[in-house]
Design a protein around this motif. Structure first.
Motif, short mmCIF file in Angstrom:
data_model
loop_
_atom_site.label_atom_id
_atom_site.label_comp_id
_atom_site.label_asym_id
_atom_site.label_seq_id
_atom_site.Cartn_x
_atom_site.Cartn_y
_atom_site.Cartn_z
N THR A 258 0.85 -1.03 0.09
CA THR A 258 0.07 0.03 0.19
C THR A 258 1.01 1.21 -0.07
O THR A 258 1.94 1.09 0.72
N THR A 259 0.51 2.16 -0.93
CA THR A 259 1.23 3.33 -1.03
C THR A 259 0.55 4.62 -0.83
O THR A 259 -0.36 4.64 -1.60
N ASN A 260 1.24 5.70 -0.36
CA ASN A 260 0.61 6.88 -0.14
C ASN A 260 1.00 7.71 -1.58
O ASN A 260 2.14 8.17 -1.76
N MET A 261 0.23 8.08 -2.41
CA MET A 261 0.52 8.41 -3.73
C MET A 261 0.87 9.88 -3.68
O MET A 261 1.65 10.45 -4.60
N THR A 262 0.65 10.60 -2.36
CA THR A 262 1.22 12.07 -2.39
C THR A 262 2.31 12.16 -2.30
O THR A 262 2.99 13.48 -2.68
N ALA A 263 3.33 11.21 -2.11
CA ALA A 263 4.71 11.14 -2.36
C ALA A 263 5.29 11.56 -3.77
O ALA A 263 6.16 12.17 -3.86
N PHE A 264 4.38 11.53 -4.62
CA PHE A 264 4.60 11.91 -6.06
C PHE A 264 3.74 13.14 -6.37
O PHE A 264 3.79 13.39 -7.72
N SER A 265 3.17 13.83 -5.47
CA SER A 265 2.54 15.00 -5.77
C SER A 265 3.51 16.36 -5.93
O SER A 265 4.61 16.45 -5.24
N PRO A 266 3.40 17.13 -6.77
CA PRO A 266 4.09 18.26 -7.15
C PRO A 266 4.06 19.26 -5.84
O PRO A 266 4.84 20.07 -5.51
N TYR A 267 2.82 18.87 -5.01
CA TYR A 267 2.71 19.91 -3.80
C TYR A 267 3.20 19.24 -2.49
O TYR A 267 3.23 19.91 -1.51
N LEU A 268 4.24 18.18 -2.65
CA LEU A 268 4.46 17.23 -1.35
C LEU A 268 5.22 18.53 -0.22
O LEU A 268 5.12 18.31 0.92
N SER A 269 6.16 19.03 -0.96
CA SER A 269 6.92 19.75 0.02
C SER A 269 6.33 20.91 0.93
O SER A 269 6.42 21.58 1.86
N GLN A 270 4.81 21.22 0.50
CA GLN A 270 4.09 22.18 1.46
C GLN A 270 3.55 21.43 2.59
O GLN A 270 2.93 22.01 3.65
N ILE A 271 3.67 20.01 2.85
CA ILE A 271 3.07 19.27 4.05
C ILE A 271 3.86 19.68 5.15
O ILE A 271 5.11 20.00 5.17
N GLU A 272 3.10 20.23 6.25
CA GLU A 272 3.58 20.52 7.59
C GLU A 272 4.94 19.75 8.33
O GLU A 272 5.84 20.46 8.51
N ALA A 273 4.49 18.64 8.16
CA ALA A 273 5.40 17.87 8.98
C ALA A 273 6.95 17.83 8.16
O ALA A 273 7.89 17.38 8.72
N ILE A 274 6.80 18.23 7.00
CA ILE A 274 8.07 18.13 6.21
C ILE A 274 8.66 19.66 6.18
O ILE A 274 9.81 19.72 6.34
N ASN A 275 7.82 20.45 5.94
CA ASN A 275 8.39 21.80 5.49
C ASN A 275 8.73 22.56 6.75
O ASN A 275 9.42 23.24 6.85
N SER A 276 8.32 22.11 7.94
CA SER A 276 8.68 22.63 9.39
C SER A 276 10.18 22.26 9.60
O SER A 276 10.55 22.83 10.72
N ASN A 277 10.53 21.29 9.28
CA ASN A 277 11.99 20.65 9.50
C ASN A 277 12.96 20.67 8.22
O ASN A 277 12.41 19.62 7.29
N PRO A 278 13.76 21.27 8.15
CA PRO A 278 14.80 21.23 7.33
C PRO A 278 15.69 20.00 7.03
O PRO A 278 15.52 19.72 5.68
N ALA A 279 15.73 19.25 7.89
CA ALA A 279 16.26 17.85 7.69
C ALA A 279 15.24 17.02 6.72
O ALA A 279 15.51 16.32 5.92
N SER A 280 13.74 17.21 7.33
CA SER A 280 12.97 16.55 6.75
C SER A 280 12.64 16.92 5.21
O SER A 280 12.53 16.17 4.14
N LYS A 281 12.79 18.16 5.06
CA LYS A 281 12.78 18.70 3.49
C LYS A 281 13.84 18.10 2.79
O LYS A 281 13.71 17.57 1.71
N ARG A 282 14.99 18.07 3.27
CA ARG A 282 16.25 17.39 2.76
C ARG A 282 15.92 15.82 2.16
O ARG A 282 16.16 15.38 1.16
N LYS A 283 15.41 15.46 3.35
CA LYS A 283 15.20 13.91 3.07
C LYS A 283 14.17 13.62 1.91
O LYS A 283 14.30 12.65 0.98
N ALA A 284 13.17 14.44 1.84
CA ALA A 284 11.98 14.42 0.97
C ALA A 284 12.53 14.50 -0.50
O ALA A 284 12.20 13.83 -1.54
#
Ligand SMILES: [Zn+2]
Length: 458
Positions: free
Chosen positions: A294-320
């Motif tokens: 099962t897969t979260n297709m939002t991983a392939f969204s052009p808007y992924l970087s706007q997700i709070e859990a990712i954009n609030s953390n520079p390390a997560s942003k780099r990981k994404a």
């Protein structure tokens, strides 16, 4: 005697006559999407008796005393099944859950989320970690309208893994340790030995949860782990599988890297969660093992970087960013190999943001993998997945995610053909910029769960 009367069936040339009880519903004039075939069965009749589907026919069914719903040529389909959600993770970042939210706040918000997803057509929900069985009991008792819940209890994963919600300065939280809110409340436990994994697994089943969720690889939204991390050894994964086996259930495993995915499959894990490095070799092993992805297709969204859990953390942003590059073959491989694929939203957030994320996920899945594949993933495939819980299945009477005789009567009537247009189920190209919508979708005319009508605007 009463039962004999209720179940007596007389076949006539015009169709079938059922001596139905007052708790029967007859749908007439519906086109059926049955969850497994890429077609609609036009102008059919479906009889529901008590909580199960009793008859499906192209010929008229007469059922005395049944409530008749004229479907007006609309589509009758299985209720939707979320394959991987987190009703209790309804704040922002993982850290926010630990530091700023009491269990009271998270739990009350979870009830709002459960009701909202139900109004959006999800009649079953596999919760992929954090939620225990209290909400299920509340819904099943009739106090709250919501989906059937297949819960995993606490995430199981080692210190510093995707299951670690604590701060850098928090002492190791070990099992249901008192140091963290997430540990105390069986939302997430850190397990660093085989013994601790088994204890956590048993604790989850003791609570009545239906399957286990392990964090066997790194993630993007968590604080301390590279996504490439192979967080659990074969022995550790095997310990979780051993306990699940003992309970007649199964393990679902968060796994990104190919190494982690193969290790999970070898150890007997039945559902690979995310599985972004899916390829031919993994497909072969999945088939051998009878496993699902099962897969979260939002991983392939052009808007992924706007997700709070990712954009609030520079390390997560780099990981994404690095993960996106590494996962570039996922879509073409899934299209090529057509694995048993379950729909999966994986929203962490409040009700408004999760409605938007689900709608966008449906859109992305349809666009990238096709409407039929997406719909199967939201119905029959996820229906098979939840049933892997075997002895721990809280709803053992019938199948889920299909329109079949003997299956649970969890049904929607929708205005339009979802095989052609997923927007009837809310699909939306926009994500964060989408217009806020009410949980109830006007295109969903009827919602039935367990034979009971929760909505009927026909
Ligand atoms: Zn998840």
């Amino acid at each position: 005697m009463k039962n004999a009367l209720r179940f007596s069936v007389i076949a006539l040339s015009c169709g079938a006559v059922f001596s139905a009880s007052a708790s029967s519903t007859l749908f007439t004039n519906v086109d059926i999407f049955n969850g497994t075939k890429n077609k609609l069965y036009e102008d059919h009749y479906v009889l529901v008796e008590n909580n199960l589907i009793k008859a499906i026919s192209a010929k008229p069914i007469e059922a005395a005393d049944a409530l008749v719903i004229n479907g007006e040529g609309k589509t009758l389909m299985p209720g939707l099944i979320e394959g991987h959600g987190h009703l209790l993770l309804n704040a922002g970042t993982l850290n926010d859950h630990e530091n700023n939210r009491t269990i009271e706040e998270l739990a009350s918000r979870a009830t709002v989320n459960a009701n909202a997803v139900f109004q959006s057509g999800f009649t079953t929900w596999r919760d992929a970690g954090g939620l225990n069985t209290g909400l299920r009991k509340t819904i099943d008792s009739g106090m709250l309208e919501g989906p059937r819940l297949y819960t995993s209890g606490a995430f199981i994963g080692p210190t510093g893994s995707h299951a670690d919600f604590s701060n850098l300065t928090t002492p190791n939280q070990h099992l249901n340790g008192p140091q963290t809110s997430m540990g105390r409340n069986n939302v997430s436990v850190n397990t660093d030995t085989v013994g601790e994994i088994k204890a956590a697994a048993r604790q989850n089943f003791k609570q009545g949860n239906s399957q286990l969720k392990i964090m066997s690889s790194g993630g993007v939204a968590s604080s301390f782990d590279p996504w490439q991390l192979n967080a659990m050894s074969a022995e550790e994964i095997g310990a979780a599988v051993e306990v699940a086996d003992a309970y007649g259930s199964y393990v679902m495993s968060h796994a990104y890297s190919k190494k982690a995915i193969l290790r999970n499959l070898d150890a007997g894990v039945k559902t690979i969660e995310h599985g972004f490095m899916f390829d031919g070799e993994i497909n072969k092993k999945m088939k051998e093992k009878g496993a699902y992805i099962t897969t979260n297709m939002t991983a392939f969204s052009p808007y992924l970087s706007q997700i709070e859990a990712i954009n609030s953390n520079p390390a997560s942003k780099r990981k994404a960013e690095s993960a996106t590059k590494a996962f570039k073959n996922y879509i073409s491989n899934v299209k090529k190999y057509q694995p048993k694929w379950g729909f999966h939203t994986d929203c962490v957030g409040d009700v408004t943001s999760c409605i938007k994320q689900t709608d966008h996920t449906i859109y992305l899945a349809g666009k990238e993998l096709g409407n039929f594949y997406t719909l199967k993933g939201m119905t029959s495939v996820n229906g098979e997945i939840v049933k892997l819980s075997g002895v721990m299945d809280p709803y053992p009477e019938g199948k889920l995610g299909v329109v079949e005789v003997g299956a649970y009567a969890d049904l929607l009537v929708v205005d339009g053909n979802p095989l052609e247009d997923l927007s009837v189920l809310g699909a939306n190209e926009k994500w964060f910029d989408a217009k806020e919508r009410a949980p109830a979708l006007d295109t969903i005319k009827v919602i039935m769960k367990d034979g009971k009508i929760y909505k009927n605007t026909l």
